[in-house]
Design a protein around this motif. Structure first.
Motif, PDB file in Angstrom:
ATOM      1  N   ARG A  85       0.836  -1.189   0.000  1.00 26.20           N
ATOM      2  CA  ARG A  85       0.000   0.000   0.000  1.00 26.20           C
ATOM      3  C   ARG A  85       0.876   1.246   0.000  1.00 26.20           C
ATOM      4  N   SER A  86       0.266   2.373  -0.337  1.00 25.59           N
ATOM      5  CA  SER A  86       0.870   3.701  -0.180  1.00 25.59           C
ATOM      6  C   SER A  86      -0.184   4.598   0.447  1.00 25.59           C
ATOM      7  N   ASP A  87       0.257   5.521   1.286  1.00 24.53           N
ATOM      8  CA  ASP A  87      -0.681   6.454   1.890  1.00 24.53           C
ATOM      9  C   ASP A  87      -1.054   7.538   0.881  1.00 24.53           C
ATOM     10  N   VAL A  88      -2.327   7.903   0.897  1.00 24.72           N
ATOM     11  CA  VAL A  88      -2.863   8.912  -0.019  1.00 24.72           C
ATOM     12  C   VAL A  88      -3.750   9.856   0.775  1.00 24.72           C
ATOM     13  N   ALA A  89      -3.590  11.172   0.520  1.00 27.06           N
ATOM     14  CA  ALA A  89      -4.495  12.174   1.088  1.00 27.06           C
ATOM     15  C   ALA A  89      -5.611  12.372   0.069  1.00 27.06           C
ATOM     16  N   PHE A  90      -6.747  11.764   0.318  1.00 32.22           N
ATOM     17  CA  PHE A  90      -7.877  11.870  -0.588  1.00 32.22           C
ATOM     18  C   PHE A  90      -8.633  13.169  -0.323  1.00 32.22           C
ATOM     19  N   PHE A  91      -9.202  13.736  -1.379  1.00 25.80           N
ATOM     20  CA  PHE A  91      -9.991  14.957  -1.263  1.00 25.80           C
ATOM     21  C   PHE A  91     -11.410  14.565  -0.856  1.00 25.80           C
ATOM     22  N   ALA A  92     -11.754  14.873   0.384  1.00 23.78           N
ATOM     23  CA  ALA A  92     -13.045  14.461   0.941  1.00 23.78           C
ATOM     24  C   ALA A  92     -14.224  15.091   0.202  1.00 23.78           C
ATOM     25  N   GLU A  93     -14.017  16.255  -0.386  1.00 23.83           N
ATOM     26  CA  GLU A  93     -15.117  16.949  -1.064  1.00 23.83           C
ATOM     27  C   GLU A  93     -15.401  16.407  -2.462  1.00 23.83           C
ATOM     28  N   ALA A  94     -14.601  15.455  -2.920  1.00 24.19           N
ATOM     29  CA  ALA A  94     -14.776  14.910  -4.267  1.00 24.19           C
ATOM     30  C   ALA A  94     -16.100  14.170  -4.388  1.00 24.19           C
ATOM     31  N   ARG A  95     -16.716  14.331  -5.546  1.00 24.04           N
ATOM     32  CA  ARG A  95     -17.929  13.566  -5.832  1.00 24.04           C
ATOM     33  C   ARG A  95     -17.611  12.551  -6.917  1.00 24.04           C
ATOM     34  N   GLU A  96     -18.296  11.457  -6.879  1.00 23.17           N
ATOM     35  CA  GLU A  96     -18.122  10.432  -7.903  1.00 23.17           C
ATOM     36  C   GLU A  96     -18.744  10.930  -9.203  1.00 23.17           C
ATOM     37  N   VAL A  97     -18.080  10.632 -10.324  1.00 24.58           N
ATOM     38  CA  VAL A  97     -18.610  11.059 -11.620  1.00 24.58           C
ATOM     39  C   VAL A  97     -18.569   9.895 -12.607  1.00 24.58           C
ATOM     40  N   PRO A  98     -19.619   9.755 -13.412  1.00 27.87           N
ATOM     41  CA  PRO A  98     -19.628   8.700 -14.424  1.00 27.87           C
ATOM     42  C   PRO A  98     -18.592   8.989 -15.515  1.00 27.87           C
ATOM     43  N   ILE A  99     -18.006   7.938 -16.045  1.00 25.36           N
ATOM     44  CA  ILE A  99     -16.985   8.098 -17.070  1.00 25.36           C
ATOM     45  C   ILE A  99     -17.564   8.459 -18.432  1.00 25.36           C
ATOM     46  N   ARG A 100     -18.712   7.930 -18.764  1.00 29.38           N
ATOM     47  CA  ARG A 100     -19.230   8.077 -20.140  1.00 29.38           C
ATOM     48  C   ARG A 100     -19.291   9.519 -20.651  1.00 29.38           C
ATOM     49  N   PRO A 101     -19.762  10.490 -19.866  1.00 28.47           N
ATOM     50  CA  PRO A 101     -19.797  11.861 -20.395  1.00 28.47           C
ATOM     51  C   PRO A 101     -18.406  12.450 -20.668  1.00 28.47           C
ATOM     52  N   LEU A 102     -17.371  11.862 -20.099  1.00 28.45           N
ATOM     53  CA  LEU A 102     -16.007  12.384 -20.267  1.00 28.45           C
ATOM     54  C   LEU A 102     -15.220  11.685 -21.374  1.00 28.45           C
ATOM     55  N   LEU A 103     -15.719  10.591 -21.895  1.00 29.87           N
ATOM     56  CA  LEU A 103     -14.947   9.751 -22.827  1.00 29.87           C
ATOM     57  C   LEU A 103     -14.343  10.523 -23.991  1.00 29.87           C
ATOM     58  N   GLU A 104     -15.110  11.356 -24.643  1.00 31.43           N
ATOM     59  CA  GLU A 104     -14.626  12.076 -25.831  1.00 31.43           C
ATOM     60  C   GLU A 104     -13.555  13.111 -25.486  1.00 31.43           C
ATOM     61  N   ALA A 105     -13.504  13.563 -24.243  1.00 34.91           N
ATOM     62  CA  ALA A 105     -12.561  14.613 -23.846  1.00 34.91           C
ATOM     63  C   ALA A 105     -11.239  14.074 -23.300  1.00 34.91           C
ATOM     64  N   LEU A 106     -11.154  12.781 -23.034  1.00 34.00           N
ATOM     65  CA  LEU A 106      -9.961  12.212 -22.397  1.00 34.00           C
ATOM     66  C   LEU A 106      -8.972  11.696 -23.433  1.00 34.00           C
ATOM     67  N   ASP A 107      -7.750  12.216 -23.377  1.00 31.51           N
ATOM     68  CA  ASP A 107      -6.718  11.826 -24.342  1.00 31.51           C
ATOM     69  C   ASP A 107      -6.278  10.372 -24.202  1.00 31.51           C
ATOM     70  N   PHE A 108      -6.338   9.809 -22.994  1.00 24.26           N
ATOM     71  CA  PHE A 108      -5.885   8.433 -22.826  1.00 24.26           C
ATOM     72  C   PHE A 108      -6.899   7.413 -23.351  1.00 24.26           C
ATOM     73  N   ILE A 109      -8.095   7.858 -23.690  1.00 25.44           N
ATOM     74  CA  ILE A 109      -9.090   6.998 -24.325  1.00 25.44           C
ATOM     75  C   ILE A 109      -8.930   7.170 -25.838  1.00 25.44           C
ATOM     76  N   HIS A 110      -8.362   6.172 -26.468  1.00 29.54           N
ATOM     77  CA  HIS A 110      -8.056   6.280 -27.902  1.00 29.54           C
ATOM     78  C   HIS A 110      -9.244   5.918 -28.793  1.00 29.54           C
ATOM     79  N   ASP A 111     -10.176   5.143 -28.278  1.00 26.55           N
ATOM     80  CA  ASP A 111     -11.352   4.749 -29.050  1.00 26.55           C
ATOM     81  C   ASP A 111     -12.534   4.702 -28.082  1.00 26.55           C
TER      82      ASP A 111
END
Length: 145
Positions: A85-111
């Motif tokens: 394991r590694s320790d991580v300081a997570f951002f408590a205010e983060a909200r979960e977001v679905p991936i599908r609306p972001l697919l076209e904008a993400l460079d690491f998604i090639h298709d």
């Protein structure tokens, strides 16, 4: 100080929640290699393909975001399981977001039709721009790195 790198870890939502609650990251079923590539100051986002480990109910959301704050260490999780394991300081205010609306904008998604392929190894390095796009969706604004 070296420039931070940015990562996505893949884990079920229930496992991510446990890690967030206890302040650690664990990847690839507790293997060390993925965590050894990260260093303190790097950004980490979790993507959860399923709700619970070993089950098929889809989640398909980015479920946590944080900053790596510690080195890799090993723990005794009981039953002979000794994950890294590694320790991580997570951002408590983060909200979960679905991936599908972001697919076209993400460079690491090639298709966008085969977007799940990017997550096949359980972790991947992404660019700052993709990290910031996802962070904006989760936090409203990217954190300073």
């Amino acid at each position: 100080m070296p420039e931070p790198r940015f990562w996505i870890g893949v884990a079920s939502r229930d496992h991510v929640r446990r890690g967030v609650g206890e302040g650690f990251a664990q990847l690839n079923h507790g293997k060390a290699r993925a965590l050894e590539r990260m260093r303190a100051g790097d950004g980490l986002i979790y993507y959860s393909p399923v709700e619970r480990f070993g089950e098929r109910e889809p989640c398909q959301r980015f479920t946590a975001i944080g900053r790596v704050v510690g080195e890799v260490y090993r723990v005794d999780a009981g039953g002979g399981f000794r994950p890294y394991r590694s320790d991580v300081a997570f951002f408590a205010e983060a909200r979960e977001v679905p991936i599908r609306p972001l697919l076209e904008a993400l460079d690491f998604i090639h298709d966008a039709r085969r977007w799940g392929y990017a997550f096949r190894f359980g972790h991947l390095e992404i660019g700052r721009e993709d990290f910031e796009r996802i962070a904006r969706a989760m936090l409203g604004a990217p954190p300073a790195f």
